[in-house]
Design an enzyme around this catalytic site. Structure first.
Site, PDB file in Angstrom:
ATOM      1  N   LYS A   1      -0.804   6.055  19.200  1.00 55.52           N
ATOM      2  CA  LYS A   1      -2.236   6.104  19.487  1.00 55.52           C
ATOM      3  C   LYS A   1      -3.045   6.062  18.172  1.00 55.52           C
ATOM      4  O   LYS A   1      -2.490   5.828  17.111  1.00 55.52           O
ATOM      5  CB  LYS A   1      -2.547   7.347  20.327  1.00 55.52           C
ATOM      6  CG  LYS A   1      -1.680   7.448  21.604  1.00 55.52           C
ATOM      7  CD  LYS A   1      -2.042   6.396  22.656  1.00 55.52           C
ATOM      8  CE  LYS A   1      -0.996   6.216  23.749  1.00 55.52           C
ATOM      9  NZ  LYS A   1      -0.819   7.305  24.681  1.00 55.52           N
TER      10      LYS A   1
HETATM   11  C1  PLP Z   1      -0.071   7.726  25.968  1.00 53.82           C
HETATM   12  C2  PLP Z   1      -0.811   7.940  27.234  1.00 53.82           C
HETATM   13  C3  PLP Z   1      -0.739   9.123  27.980  1.00 53.82           C
HETATM   14  C4  PLP Z   1       0.236  10.224  27.658  1.00 53.82           C
HETATM   15  O1  PLP Z   1       0.101  10.666  26.369  1.00 53.82           O
HETATM   16  P1  PLP Z   1       1.183  11.715  25.786  1.00 53.82           P
HETATM   17  O2  PLP Z   1       0.421  12.320  24.634  1.00 53.82           O
HETATM   18  O3  PLP Z   1       2.335  10.874  25.338  1.00 53.82           O
HETATM   19  O4  PLP Z   1       1.532  12.677  26.828  1.00 53.82           O
HETATM   20  C5  PLP Z   1      -1.525   9.264  29.090  1.00 53.82           C
HETATM   21  N1  PLP Z   1      -2.355   8.283  29.485  1.00 53.82           N
HETATM   22  C6  PLP Z   1      -2.440   7.117  28.816  1.00 53.82           C
HETATM   23  C7  PLP Z   1      -3.391   6.075  29.291  1.00 53.82           C
HETATM   24  C8  PLP Z   1      -1.661   6.908  27.678  1.00 53.82           C
HETATM   25  O5  PLP Z   1      -1.720   5.726  27.046  1.00 53.82           O
END
Ligand code: PLP
Length: 382
Positions: free
Chosen positions: A188
């Site tokens: 991210k």
């Molecule tokens: C990455 C992601 C999540 C989950 O994130 P984590 O921190 O890995 O639990 C949830 N929703 C979306 C849209 C994502 O891209």
């Protein structure tokens, strides 16, 4: 290999983490509230609650808003499974709203129509989770209007969108929602290794999420049934979890936050460069919205001829380019088909899925690497 996404760790990050490792605190200590305060200030929101993943943040957000058995949560099928799974952790039911092909975001027209039908059937949702696909905010003003009319709560899944803006405000300001969730996973925009944040303007929701992140335990004298028992005393007043972020992760997050705007600016420059270089090829470039500035977590093109998508993907991979596909529609996962969903239920999300290819997008991607991606893609489409 040029991956589709990559974290950026600099010396300042390493030093910030090492400093905490040499201190007295490893798990949630003084850095967690400092990180929370910095994120809240960046977003212009009163409260930020740091947890060990966005998945945990979504779960706590649902619990704090009172989601439980017999309730419905609606979200987009064009997302990671966690946006929907949070409802099921609470014993609630999941349903989906199809997307706008142009942006990949939940379609407000489809939402309005589905709400009308649900009102007639007396099956209105308690919570809607709009997902800011690839970092581009959904039409939140329209969703907030529908929320006022139908009485549902709104959790923004902004896992892709820390650093994005909507109508001039940072995503996370919660002007149009009850809670906004960010992910701090390494692919991210900024990272803590694993981690997530839940933001809200509501002090009661924030306090509830803080308590649920640590077993449902309180030490607040006003919440104790025996406030004079002693300084060691605490009470579990509801069932919570261990969803805490460590202090060294918070130090990493704080250090990364200082570069958030620079990261988003670099991602935007790469996106604009892709747009220029890819113009004229038989594919559709990522959607834009006049009111939203994307954080550009992903750069997703859709090939005009879906029958060549697999070949394009495999050609990129064979050339050492880590293309990806975002997303396999959640309702088509076997675990969701077991609940009664089928291929065909959300045609626009499925049309998007069949044509989508995510190209490499991360701040340290160089222009010459980007040129190589474009050259291989051009060849694959020829
Ligand atoms: C990455 C992601 C999540 C989950 O994130 P984590 O921190 O890995 O639990 C949830 N929703 C979306 C849209 C994502 O891209």
């Amino acid at each position: 290999m040029i991956p589709y996404g990559r974290h950026d760790i600099q010396l300042a990050d390493i030093e910030a983490v090492v400093e905490v490792l040499r201190s007295d605190w490893l798990t949630q200590g003084p850095m967690v509230p400092r990180f929370e305060a910095a994120v809240a200030e960046y977003c212009g929101v009163e409260h930020a609650v740091a947890v060990n993943s966005a998945t945990s943040a979504l779960h706590l957000a649902c619990l704090a808003l009172g989601l439980g058995p017999g309730d419905w949560l609606w979200t987009s099928p064009n997302t990671f499974v966690a946006s929907a799974n949070c409802a099921r952790y609470c014993g609630a039911e999941v349903d989906f709203v199809d997307i706008d092909f142009a942006t990949g975001n939940l379609s407000v027209a489809a939402l309005a129509a589905k709400l009308e039908a649900a009102e007639r059937a007396r099956r209105l949702p308690k919570i809607i989770v709009p997902v800011h696909f690839a970092g581009l905010a959904c039409d939140m003003a329209a969703i907030a209007e529908l929320s006022a009319r139908y009485g549902f709560k709104v959790i923004e899944d902004a896992s892709h969108a820390i650093g994005a803006r909507y109508r001039g405000q940072p995503v996370g300001s919660c002007r149009y929602s009850d809670i906004t969730v960010f992910s701090l996973h390494p692919v991210k925009i900024i990272t803590t290794g694993e981690g997530g944040l839940a933001l809200t303007r509501d002090a009661t929701l924030a306090a509830r999420m803080r308590r649920l992140r640590s077993h449902g335990i309180t030490r607040e004298p006003s919440e104790l049934s025996k406030p004079d028992e002693g300084a060691w005393y605490y009470e579990q007043i509801e069932l919570g979890y261990n969803y805490r972020l460590t202090d060294f992760q918070a130090a990493l997050g704080l250090s990364q936050l200082a570069r958030l705007d620079a990261y988003v600016a670099r991602r935007r420059a790469l996106a604009e460069r892709y747009d220029r270089l890819l113009t004229g090829l038989p594919l559709q470039l990522p959607g834009r919205a006049t009111e939203a500035e994307s954080a550009w977590h992903l750069y997703v093109v859709r090939v005009n001829d879906p029958s060549c998508r697999r070949g394009v993907f495999e050609t990129l991979r064979a050339a050492g380019i880590g293309a990806q596909v975002h997303y396999i529609p959640v309702h088509t996962q076997p675990d969701y088909r077991a609940l009664g969903f089928q291929w065909g239920d959300y045609p626009e999300a499925e049309r998007h899925y069949r044509a989508a290819v995510s190209l490499p997008m991360y701040p340290s991607l160089t222009e010459s690497e980007q040129d190589r991606v474009v050259a291989v893609l051009r060849e694959a489409l020829a």
